[in-house]
Design a protein around this motif. Structure first.
Motif, PDB file in Angstrom:
ATOM      1  N   PHE A 178       0.844  -1.185   0.000  1.00 18.88           N
ATOM      2  CA  PHE A 178       0.000   0.000   0.000  1.00 18.88           C
ATOM      3  C   PHE A 178       0.884   1.242   0.000  1.00 18.88           C
ATOM      4  O   PHE A 178       2.026   1.211   0.471  1.00 18.88           O
ATOM      5  CB  PHE A 178      -0.919   0.019   1.226  1.00 18.88           C
ATOM      6  N   LYS A 179       0.358   2.336  -0.484  1.00 21.27           N
ATOM      7  CA  LYS A 179       1.104   3.597  -0.495  1.00 21.27           C
ATOM      8  C   LYS A 179       1.437   4.069   0.913  1.00 21.27           C
ATOM      9  O   LYS A 179       2.385   4.797   1.130  1.00 21.27           O
ATOM     10  CB  LYS A 179       0.307   4.690  -1.224  1.00 21.27           C
ATOM     11  N   LEU A 180       0.668   3.606   1.880  1.00 24.92           N
ATOM     12  CA  LEU A 180       0.903   3.950   3.276  1.00 24.92           C
ATOM     13  C   LEU A 180       2.254   3.416   3.761  1.00 24.92           C
ATOM     14  O   LEU A 180       2.858   3.986   4.670  1.00 24.92           O
ATOM     15  CB  LEU A 180      -0.235   3.380   4.124  1.00 24.92           C
ATOM     16  N   HIS A 181       2.753   2.362   3.111  1.00 19.87           N
ATOM     17  CA  HIS A 181       4.056   1.819   3.495  1.00 19.87           C
ATOM     18  C   HIS A 181       5.182   2.812   3.193  1.00 19.87           C
ATOM     19  O   HIS A 181       6.206   2.817   3.889  1.00 19.87           O
ATOM     20  CB  HIS A 181       4.294   0.491   2.792  1.00 19.87           C
ATOM     21  N   LEU A 187       4.868   6.018   3.562  1.00 21.35           N
ATOM     22  CA  LEU A 187       4.778   6.951   4.685  1.00 21.35           C
ATOM     23  C   LEU A 187       5.462   6.367   5.922  1.00 21.35           C
ATOM     24  O   LEU A 187       6.149   7.082   6.655  1.00 21.35           O
ATOM     25  CB  LEU A 187       3.310   7.263   4.975  1.00 21.35           C
ATOM     26  N   MET A 188       5.316   5.074   6.127  1.00 20.76           N
ATOM     27  CA  MET A 188       5.989   4.422   7.252  1.00 20.76           C
ATOM     28  C   MET A 188       7.502   4.433   7.066  1.00 20.76           C
ATOM     29  O   MET A 188       8.249   4.618   8.027  1.00 20.76           O
ATOM     30  CB  MET A 188       5.472   2.997   7.402  1.00 20.76           C
ATOM     31  N   THR A 199       0.512   9.157  10.390  1.00 17.74           N
ATOM     32  CA  THR A 199       0.522   7.744  10.023  1.00 17.74           C
ATOM     33  C   THR A 199      -0.417   6.932  10.915  1.00 17.74           C
ATOM     34  O   THR A 199      -1.179   6.097  10.422  1.00 17.74           O
ATOM     35  CB  THR A 199       1.951   7.185  10.132  1.00 17.74           C
ATOM     36  N   LEU A 213      -4.011   7.615   9.956  1.00 21.79           N
ATOM     37  CA  LEU A 213      -4.369   6.972   8.693  1.00 21.79           C
ATOM     38  C   LEU A 213      -4.548   5.466   8.862  1.00 21.79           C
ATOM     39  O   LEU A 213      -5.496   4.881   8.324  1.00 21.79           O
ATOM     40  CB  LEU A 213      -3.304   7.250   7.631  1.00 21.79           C
ATOM     41  N   VAL A 214      -3.647   4.841   9.609  1.00 18.63           N
ATOM     42  CA  VAL A 214      -3.780   3.391   9.829  1.00 18.63           C
ATOM     43  C   VAL A 214      -5.029   3.109  10.658  1.00 18.63           C
ATOM     44  O   VAL A 214      -5.782   2.173  10.368  1.00 18.63           O
ATOM     45  CB  VAL A 214      -2.509   2.833  10.510  1.00 18.63           C
ATOM     46  N   TYR A 229      -7.259   3.700   6.229  1.00 15.99           N
ATOM     47  CA  TYR A 229      -6.924   4.234   4.915  1.00 15.99           C
ATOM     48  C   TYR A 229      -5.896   3.329   4.237  1.00 15.99           C
ATOM     49  O   TYR A 229      -4.883   2.967   4.805  1.00 15.99           O
ATOM     50  CB  TYR A 229      -6.359   5.646   5.052  1.00 15.99           C
ATOM     51  N   GLY A 230      -6.162   2.971   3.015  1.00 16.92           N
ATOM     52  CA  GLY A 230      -5.261   2.140   2.237  1.00 16.92           C
ATOM     53  C   GLY A 230      -5.543   0.659   2.384  1.00 16.92           C
ATOM     54  O   GLY A 230      -5.295  -0.108   1.466  1.00 16.92           O
ATOM     55  N   HIS A 273     -10.064   3.833   0.462  1.00 20.43           N
ATOM     56  CA  HIS A 273      -9.055   4.681  -0.159  1.00 20.43           C
ATOM     57  C   HIS A 273      -9.422   6.162  -0.136  1.00 20.43           C
ATOM     58  O   HIS A 273      -8.747   6.975  -0.733  1.00 20.43           O
ATOM     59  CB  HIS A 273      -8.805   4.225  -1.601  1.00 20.43           C
TER      60      HIS A 273
END
Length: 162
Positions: free
Chosen positions: A59-62, A64-65, A114, A117-118, A122-123, A127
Motif C-alpha cells: 500500500f502507499k501507506l508503506h 509513509l511508514m 501515520t 491513517l492506519v 486508509y489504504g 481509499h
C-alpha cells in the motif's frame, strides 16, 4: 555581636576534554549507534518495498511508514552531532540543535499522521477519508504541532528562568 564577612571564589573545572556529566558521557555514541541502526532499518524497509512493489499487500501507506523511519534516523543523527559538540566544546552548536528540533517536530507530525491513517483504515479498507476523519486531522495535527513547540520551549528554557 560579632560580624563575619566572607567572600568565596569557586572555579569549577571538568578534568579532561569531556564536558558532559558522567551519566551523559556515552550519549553521543549511543545516539550515533541508534542512528546507524535506523538508517539500516530504512534501507531494509526501502529494499522490501522495492522488491514487493507489485504485491497485492503493498500500500502507499508503506512509503509513509518508511519516511517515518527515515526521519527518526535523521533525528537521532542530529542529536548525536549536537551531543558531540557539547561533549567536545562544552557549548551547544545552535544550528544542529535547531535542525534536531525541526526534524523532531516533523517526526511527531508524521507519526500522528501515520497512526491516524492506519487507525482510519486508509489504504487497507478504504481509499478515501470521510468528512469526520478529515475533521479529526484538522484538530489533531495542529494540537500535535502545538505540543511539539511546547516541548521545544520546555527543553530549551533553563531552570529558574522566566
Amino acid at each position: 555581636v560579632p560580624w563575619v564577612d566572607l567572600e568565596v571564589d569557586i572555579v569549577e573545572v571538568n578534568p579532561g576534554p569531556e564536558y558532559l556529566g558522567a551519566g551523559k558521557a556515552p550519549l553521543p555514541t549511543l545516539y550515533g549507534v541508534m542512528s546507524a541502526l535506523f538508517w539500516c532499518a530504512t534501507g531494509a524497509w526501502g529494499f522490501t518495498l522495492f522488491k514487493n512493489r507489485d504485491s497485492k499487500y503493498f500500500f502507499k501507506l508503506h512509503y509513509l511508514m518508511m519516511a517515518l523511519v527515515f526521519v527518526k534516523a535523521l533525528s537521532l543523527c542530529f542529536r548525536a552531532v549536537d551531543y558531540h559538540f557539547i561533549s567536545t566544546l562544552g557549548t551547544r552548536e545552535e544550528g544542529w540543535a535547531i535542525l534536531f528540533y525541526i526534524v523532531r517536530m516533523a517526526k511527531g507530525l508524521l507519526l500522528f499522521f501515520t497512526v491516524i491513517l492506519v487507525g482510519a483504515g486508509y489504504g487497507f479498507i478504504k481509499h478515501v477519508l470521510s468528512d469526520r476523519e478529515k475533521k479529526l486531522f484538522l484538530i489533531v495535527i495542529p494540537l500535535q504541532l502545538f505540543a511539539n513547540i511546547a516541548a521545544v520551549v520546555i527543553a530549551e528554557t533553563s531552570e529558574g528562568a522566566l
